[in-house]
Scaffold this active site. Structure first.
Site, mmCIF file in Angstrom:
data_model
loop_
_atom_site.group_PDB
_atom_site.id
_atom_site.type_symbol
_atom_site.label_atom_id
_atom_site.label_comp_id
_atom_site.label_asym_id
_atom_site.label_seq_id
_atom_site.Cartn_x
_atom_site.Cartn_y
_atom_site.Cartn_z
ATOM 1 N N HIS A 114 46.463 29.427 38.133
ATOM 2 C CA HIS A 114 47.098 29.732 39.769
ATOM 3 C C HIS A 114 46.602 28.662 40.505
ATOM 4 O O HIS A 114 45.834 28.775 41.515
ATOM 5 C CB HIS A 114 46.094 31.163 39.868
ATOM 6 C CG HIS A 114 46.636 32.191 39.529
ATOM 7 N ND1 HIS A 114 45.950 33.580 39.461
ATOM 8 C CD2 HIS A 114 47.873 32.782 39.094
ATOM 9 C CE1 HIS A 114 46.359 34.396 39.029
ATOM 10 N NE2 HIS A 114 47.739 33.888 38.763
ATOM 11 N N HIS A 161 57.012 40.284 33.153
ATOM 12 C CA HIS A 161 56.418 40.108 34.223
ATOM 13 C C HIS A 161 56.819 38.417 34.615
ATOM 14 O O HIS A 161 57.096 37.718 33.721
ATOM 15 C CB HIS A 161 54.931 40.010 33.989
ATOM 16 C CG HIS A 161 53.997 39.317 35.083
ATOM 17 N ND1 HIS A 161 54.387 39.226 36.340
ATOM 18 C CD2 HIS A 161 53.129 38.512 34.966
ATOM 19 C CE1 HIS A 161 53.478 38.872 36.983
ATOM 20 N NE2 HIS A 161 52.479 38.159 36.209
ATOM 21 N N GLU A 186 55.658 35.787 36.560
ATOM 22 C CA GLU A 186 54.922 34.856 37.006
ATOM 23 C C GLU A 186 55.183 33.896 35.935
ATOM 24 O O GLU A 186 55.293 34.134 34.782
ATOM 25 C CB GLU A 186 53.453 35.433 37.122
ATOM 26 C CG GLU A 186 52.655 34.382 37.787
ATOM 27 C CD GLU A 186 51.231 34.905 37.921
ATOM 28 O OE1 GLU A 186 50.846 35.932 37.526
ATOM 29 O OE2 GLU A 186 50.527 34.117 39.103
ATOM 30 N N ASP A 200 53.928 31.548 34.106
ATOM 31 C CA ASP A 200 53.117 31.349 33.103
ATOM 32 C C ASP A 200 53.711 32.216 31.961
ATOM 33 O O ASP A 200 53.381 32.150 30.616
ATOM 34 C CB ASP A 200 51.684 31.640 33.069
ATOM 35 C CG ASP A 200 51.395 33.158 33.645
ATOM 36 O OD1 ASP A 200 51.989 33.370 34.540
ATOM 37 O OD2 ASP A 200 50.250 33.753 33.328
ATOM 38 N N HIS A 252 49.724 42.888 37.616
ATOM 39 C CA HIS A 252 49.064 42.626 38.899
ATOM 40 C C HIS A 252 50.129 42.282 39.796
ATOM 41 O O HIS A 252 49.899 41.886 41.248
ATOM 42 C CB HIS A 252 48.004 41.622 38.963
ATOM 43 C CG HIS A 252 48.570 40.382 38.443
ATOM 44 N ND1 HIS A 252 48.228 39.274 39.299
ATOM 45 C CD2 HIS A 252 49.351 39.897 37.460
ATOM 46 C CE1 HIS A 252 48.662 38.210 38.622
ATOM 47 N NE2 HIS A 252 49.404 38.533 37.671
ATOM 48 N N ASP A 255 49.554 41.243 31.236
ATOM 49 C CA ASP A 255 48.516 40.682 31.937
ATOM 50 C C ASP A 255 47.241 41.618 31.716
ATOM 51 O O ASP A 255 46.215 41.182 31.662
ATOM 52 C CB ASP A 255 48.554 40.008 33.478
ATOM 53 C CG ASP A 255 49.377 38.818 33.586
ATOM 54 O OD1 ASP A 255 49.355 38.018 32.660
ATOM 55 O OD2 ASP A 255 49.811 38.626 34.987
ATOM 56 N N TYR A 293 38.238 37.925 34.233
ATOM 57 C CA TYR A 293 39.799 37.857 34.355
ATOM 58 C C TYR A 293 39.974 39.339 35.086
ATOM 59 O O TYR A 293 40.571 39.273 36.232
ATOM 60 C CB TYR A 293 40.261 38.129 33.044
ATOM 61 C CG TYR A 293 41.784 38.165 32.883
ATOM 62 C CD1 TYR A 293 42.437 37.147 32.735
ATOM 63 C CD2 TYR A 293 42.561 39.413 33.213
ATOM 64 C CE1 TYR A 293 44.015 37.272 32.641
ATOM 65 C CE2 TYR A 293 43.664 39.543 33.101
ATOM 66 C CZ TYR A 293 44.538 38.320 32.781
ATOM 67 O OH TYR A 293 45.950 38.501 32.653
ATOM 68 N N HIS A 342 47.593 37.201 27.378
ATOM 69 C CA HIS A 342 46.458 36.032 27.588
ATOM 70 C C HIS A 342 45.329 36.328 26.571
ATOM 71 O O HIS A 342 44.915 37.555 26.822
ATOM 72 C CB HIS A 342 45.995 35.790 28.860
ATOM 73 C CG HIS A 342 46.946 35.210 29.985
ATOM 74 N ND1 HIS A 342 47.733 34.112 29.851
ATOM 75 C CD2 HIS A 342 47.538 35.950 31.066
ATOM 76 C CE1 HIS A 342 48.587 33.656 30.970
ATOM 77 N NE2 HIS A 342 48.259 35.062 31.518
HETATM 78 FE FE1 FEO Z 1 50.415 37.178 36.273
HETATM 79 FE FE2 FEO Z 1 49.732 35.872 33.252
HETATM 80 O O1 FEO Z 1 50.573 35.944 34.971
#
Ligand code: FEO
Length: 395
Positions: free
Chosen positions: A22, A79, A81, A83, A146, A165, A193, A226
């Site tokens: 982030h 998702h 994002e 990553d 999230h 996530d 996390y 992750h």
């Molecule tokens: Fe919300 Fe692992 O990205």
């Protein structure tokens, strides 16, 4: 390509070098992974999520060399994002007709992040299913777990939840599963996390878990996007999320402070001595020498939060301003705290910190404790006494 189960494969990326996530917001002292999964049905093969952009070439080359991109029938984008979506554009350059199953919000976010046409998106809602042949994907929207675009995918016929996530950790290991990992590091990274990424949305956690439980589906593996995969007693991370989302606190007080000429540090240490005399765990953290992710995790774990800053130009130090901003947005509940700080003449610092604590939803238990320059023995003893009394009140 790592086989996790019959017809379920891990095709992600391990990022051993990652130190920040982030941007510079989140420290990743144990690296991370971008988990991507491949599910082979008798009719269709589905790819679930991709990886962060800097790894897209190696990720796609690996897919090409193993499964072959032409053999992937659809992408499930849980998702957007970057990553997880950072390789999608490059994937579409090689496989332009690949349908993408995602939420309506995810389609919007793909458009706003990567521009161009995303007409190949097929938007899905909770309860929608995709038959792969022998396995059925059941989509479960998870807005604000999230991001608004988030969703999870349950693989009927495999007893497996691809949770994106949720239930993840920024933690890379030589293996793939929770039972292969260093348990101390695993849980340290899992709570860190949760505290930093999921905690602001804690109210959503239990209803979402209840919704999944209501499906009555078997569950023997949770594959987050992750960190390690929960194959050994996967319910343990669900139970932890239920615990963490319910005004979680340990028998601990954290004292986060900054200091210019060791005066506020002396106050912090006196408060800490008082807490320790009760047998309660106390942790002192100099905000200017620590990192936000660690401090927020310790605040999340604590029953009490004491914050101190010297008065700096009629305000507080930039390190304390940063941590108080972060604390406010975690939306913690059930915490008590107090503010303290030294000053030379105007003395606004401790009062400003108290206001910031209140804005963060922390109940004020005393103070603000304002100290002109260096506390003397009597003043230190008063702070120590407050530390004792504060700790006792939390038990
Ligand atoms: Fe919300 Fe692992 O990205």
């Amino acid at each position: 390509m790592i086989q996790l189960k019959e017809n379920l494969f891990w095709v992600g990326v391990k990022d051993w070098e990652l130190e920040k996530f982030h941007g510079d917001e989140y420290t990743t002292k144990n690296g991370s992974t971008y988990n991507s999964y491949l599910i082979k049905g008798s009719d269709k093969t589905a790819l679930v999520d991709t990886c962060w952009g800097p790894y897209k070439e190696q990720y796609l080359a690996h897919l090409e060399n193993t499964i072959g991109l032409q053999n992937i029938d659809c992408l499930i984008c849980q998702h957007t994002e970057t990553d997880h979506s950072g390789a999608i554009s490059a994937l579409l350059e090689k496989a332009p007709d690949l349908p993408i199953f995602c939420t309506a919000k995810a389609k919007q976010f793909l458009e706003s992040q990567f521009h161009g046409s995303w007409d190949s998106c097929i938007t899905v809602k909770t309860g929608d299913k995709l038959d792969l042949g022998g396995y059925e994907l059941l989509f479960i929207e998870a807005p604000m777990l999230h991001w608004p675009d988030s969703m999870m995918t349950y693989v009927s016929g495999m007893g497996t939840l691809l949770s994106n996530d949720a239930f993840g950790q920024h933690y890379v290991t030589s293996g793939f599963y929770n039972d292969e990992a260093d348990q101390c590091l695993l849980w340290q990274e899992a709570i860190k996390y949760y505290a930093n990424i999921v905690s602001p949305y804690a109210k959503i956690v239990k209803p979402k878990i209840d919704q999944f439980a209501g499906l009555g589906e078997p569950l023997d593996m949770i594959c987050p996007s992750h960190g390690v995969i929960w194959r050994d007693e996967p319910m343990q991370i669900i139970h932890k999320y239920l615990e963490w989302s319910a005004a979680y606190k340990e028998d601990q007080i954290v004292i986060i402070y900054d200091t210019m000429w060791l005066e506020t540090k002396a106050m912090a240490e006196a408060l800490g001595r008082g807490v320790a005399q009760t047998g309660m765990t106390v942790k002192l953290i100099n905000a200017a020498k620590s990192d936000m992710t660690h401090m927020l995790t310790e605040a999340f774990r604590s029953a009490g939060i004491l914050v101190g800053s010297p008065t700096v130009n009629n305000g507080i130090s930039h390190a304390m301003a940063g941590i108080m901003e972060g604390l406010k947005h975690l939306k913690l509940t059930g915490k008590q705290g107090a503010a303290f700080g030294s000053y030379g003449w105007s003395g606004e610092g401790a009062g400003i910190l108290q206001t910031r604590l209140e804005e963060a939803g922390v109940a004020i238990a005393g103070g603000p404790f304002k100290q002109v320059h260096m506390p003397n023995m009597e003043e230190l003893e008063k702070l120590e006494a407050f530390g004792r009394q504060f700790a006792a009140s939390l038990r």
